[in-house]
Motif scaffolding. Sequence first.
Motif, short mmCIF file in Angstrom:
data_model
loop_
_atom_site.label_atom_id
_atom_site.label_comp_id
_atom_site.label_asym_id
_atom_site.label_seq_id
_atom_site.Cartn_x
_atom_site.Cartn_y
_atom_site.Cartn_z
N ALA A 160 -0.95 -1.48 -4.44
CA ALA A 160 -2.11 -0.42 -4.33
C ALA A 160 -1.82 0.96 -3.98
O ALA A 160 -1.32 1.42 -2.99
CB ALA A 160 -3.17 -1.09 -3.18
N LEU A 210 0.75 -1.20 0.08
CA LEU A 210 -0.13 0.07 0.03
C LEU A 210 0.92 1.08 0.27
O LEU A 210 1.73 1.45 1.07
CB LEU A 210 -0.84 -0.19 1.35
CG LEU A 210 -2.06 1.05 1.35
CD1 LEU A 210 -3.17 0.58 0.68
CD2 LEU A 210 -2.44 1.69 2.45
N ASP A 220 -9.99 -6.17 -2.38
CA ASP A 220 -9.66 -6.05 -3.51
C ASP A 220 -8.57 -7.12 -4.10
O ASP A 220 -8.71 -7.65 -5.18
CB ASP A 220 -9.13 -4.81 -3.98
CG ASP A 220 -10.57 -3.58 -4.08
OD1 ASP A 220 -11.62 -4.03 -3.84
OD2 ASP A 220 -10.08 -2.41 -4.15
N TRP A 236 -10.09 -1.95 2.19
CA TRP A 236 -10.44 -2.32 0.85
C TRP A 236 -9.23 -2.86 -0.02
O TRP A 236 -9.38 -3.50 -1.07
CB TRP A 236 -10.82 -1.09 0.14
CG TRP A 236 -12.32 -0.66 0.67
CD1 TRP A 236 -12.64 0.42 1.28
CD2 TRP A 236 -13.48 -1.69 0.89
NE1 TRP A 236 -13.97 0.25 1.74
CE2 TRP A 236 -14.54 -0.75 1.44
CE3 TRP A 236 -13.84 -2.93 0.29
CZ2 TRP A 236 -15.68 -1.32 1.69
CZ3 TRP A 236 -15.20 -3.39 0.43
CH2 TRP A 236 -16.16 -2.77 1.24
N ALA A 237 -8.10 -2.61 0.15
CA ALA A 237 -6.73 -3.31 -0.45
C ALA A 237 -6.86 -4.62 -0.17
O ALA A 237 -6.46 -5.45 -1.25
CB ALA A 237 -5.62 -2.44 0.05
N GLN A 272 -5.97 2.41 -4.90
CA GLN A 272 -6.78 2.25 -3.69
C GLN A 272 -8.38 3.02 -3.57
O GLN A 272 -8.58 3.96 -4.37
CB GLN A 272 -6.07 3.34 -2.73
CG GLN A 272 -4.59 2.76 -2.47
CD GLN A 272 -3.86 3.81 -1.52
OE1 GLN A 272 -4.26 4.48 -0.96
NE2 GLN A 272 -2.50 3.59 -1.37
N ARG A 273 -8.86 2.30 -2.59
CA ARG A 273 -10.33 2.78 -2.29
C ARG A 273 -10.53 3.26 -0.78
O ARG A 273 -9.86 2.70 -0.16
CB ARG A 273 -11.37 1.86 -2.68
CG ARG A 273 -11.45 1.28 -4.13
CD ARG A 273 -12.76 0.67 -4.43
NE ARG A 273 -12.42 -0.66 -4.03
CZ ARG A 273 -13.54 -1.39 -3.20
NH1 ARG A 273 -14.78 -0.40 -3.00
NH2 ARG A 273 -13.55 -2.39 -2.68
N LEU A 304 -7.09 6.17 6.10
CA LEU A 304 -6.22 5.11 5.88
C LEU A 304 -6.80 3.67 6.31
O LEU A 304 -6.51 2.81 5.64
CB LEU A 304 -4.95 5.37 6.57
CG LEU A 304 -3.82 4.31 6.56
CD1 LEU A 304 -3.46 4.02 5.20
CD2 LEU A 304 -2.56 4.64 7.59
N ARG A 345 -8.75 2.55 3.35
CA ARG A 345 -7.83 2.11 2.20
C ARG A 345 -7.07 0.79 2.60
O ARG A 345 -7.05 -0.02 1.47
CB ARG A 345 -7.05 3.10 2.03
CG ARG A 345 -7.45 4.35 1.35
CD ARG A 345 -6.64 5.57 0.93
NE ARG A 345 -6.36 6.39 2.05
CZ ARG A 345 -5.00 6.74 2.55
NH1 ARG A 345 -3.93 6.06 1.94
NH2 ARG A 345 -4.93 7.61 3.47
N LEU A 346 -6.74 0.73 3.79
CA LEU A 346 -6.03 -0.67 4.20
C LEU A 346 -7.29 -1.69 3.80
O LEU A 346 -6.92 -2.98 3.08
CB LEU A 346 -5.76 -0.69 5.58
CG LEU A 346 -4.51 -0.02 5.89
CD1 LEU A 346 -4.51 0.23 7.16
CD2 LEU A 346 -3.26 -0.91 5.36
N ASP A 376 -2.36 5.31 -4.36
CA ASP A 376 -3.40 6.27 -4.25
C ASP A 376 -3.76 7.02 -5.54
O ASP A 376 -4.77 7.44 -5.81
CB ASP A 376 -3.13 7.20 -3.14
CG ASP A 376 -1.67 8.05 -3.50
OD1 ASP A 376 -0.86 7.55 -4.31
OD2 ASP A 376 -1.72 9.38 -3.19
N LYS A 380 1.81 5.39 -1.47
CA LYS A 380 1.25 6.90 -2.21
C LYS A 380 2.35 6.99 -3.29
O LYS A 380 3.44 6.70 -3.32
CB LYS A 380 1.55 8.06 -1.13
CG LYS A 380 0.62 8.23 -0.19
CD LYS A 380 0.92 9.32 0.67
CE LYS A 380 -0.37 9.60 1.95
NZ LYS A 380 -0.23 10.81 2.48
#
Length: 212
Positions: A58, A10, A90, A86-87, A75-76, A80, A83-84, A60, A12
């Motif tokens: 994953a 994950l 997914d 959904w990573a 990312q969704r 945070l 995003r964690l 951003d 940026k």
Amino acid sequence: MSKRTQIVVLAKRPRPGHVKTRLTPPYTPAEAAELAADALDDTLDAVAATPAAARVLALDDADGFAADGFTVLAQRGDGLDERLAWAFEDAYARRPVPVLLVGMDTPQLTPDLLARAGAALEEHDAVFGPAADGGYWLLGLRRPDPARIVGVPMSRPDTGAEQLRRLCGLSVATMPCLTDVDDAADAREVAGLAPHTRFAATLARLGAESAR
């Protein structure tokens, strides 16, 4: 580590003013972004050298971004924690095998550490890697569940403790504690632990340039 586990990074996208803002000062936003890019590359190298069922980045901002050997996903979610969560979801939806997730803040990460975490996940429901600042650098789940992550307060000294509490009822293996790169002191510590990384080389170059 067998190939029955997938690894998700994950991250940026390393853009000035967008990443590693706590490195500024002493580093400029462009220098902080360069360090972030190297930390990401070092992390991807460690993941690429680890046997895995799949490797996922994953990001951003995934538009137009490619990484050899990795599936790049956007990312969704807002915070945070989302995003964690959904990573995990997914990645698992694409390939329903256990998931190890790491960030881009530990360029000292090694294939051996990842392999140990993957082996632990074959025998436990979850794997947890605590960070020195009270957070965590790795989380592994045999079967992802957003309720285990969404709502955990992030970037706080009790983040790791709260995440562990959310794993209550699962068998959890614990990995060694690592230092995340948040500020300049962290950067120097991590570079000293992993002197052969891109991250360490760039930090040394920036230090030499500033001393001129």
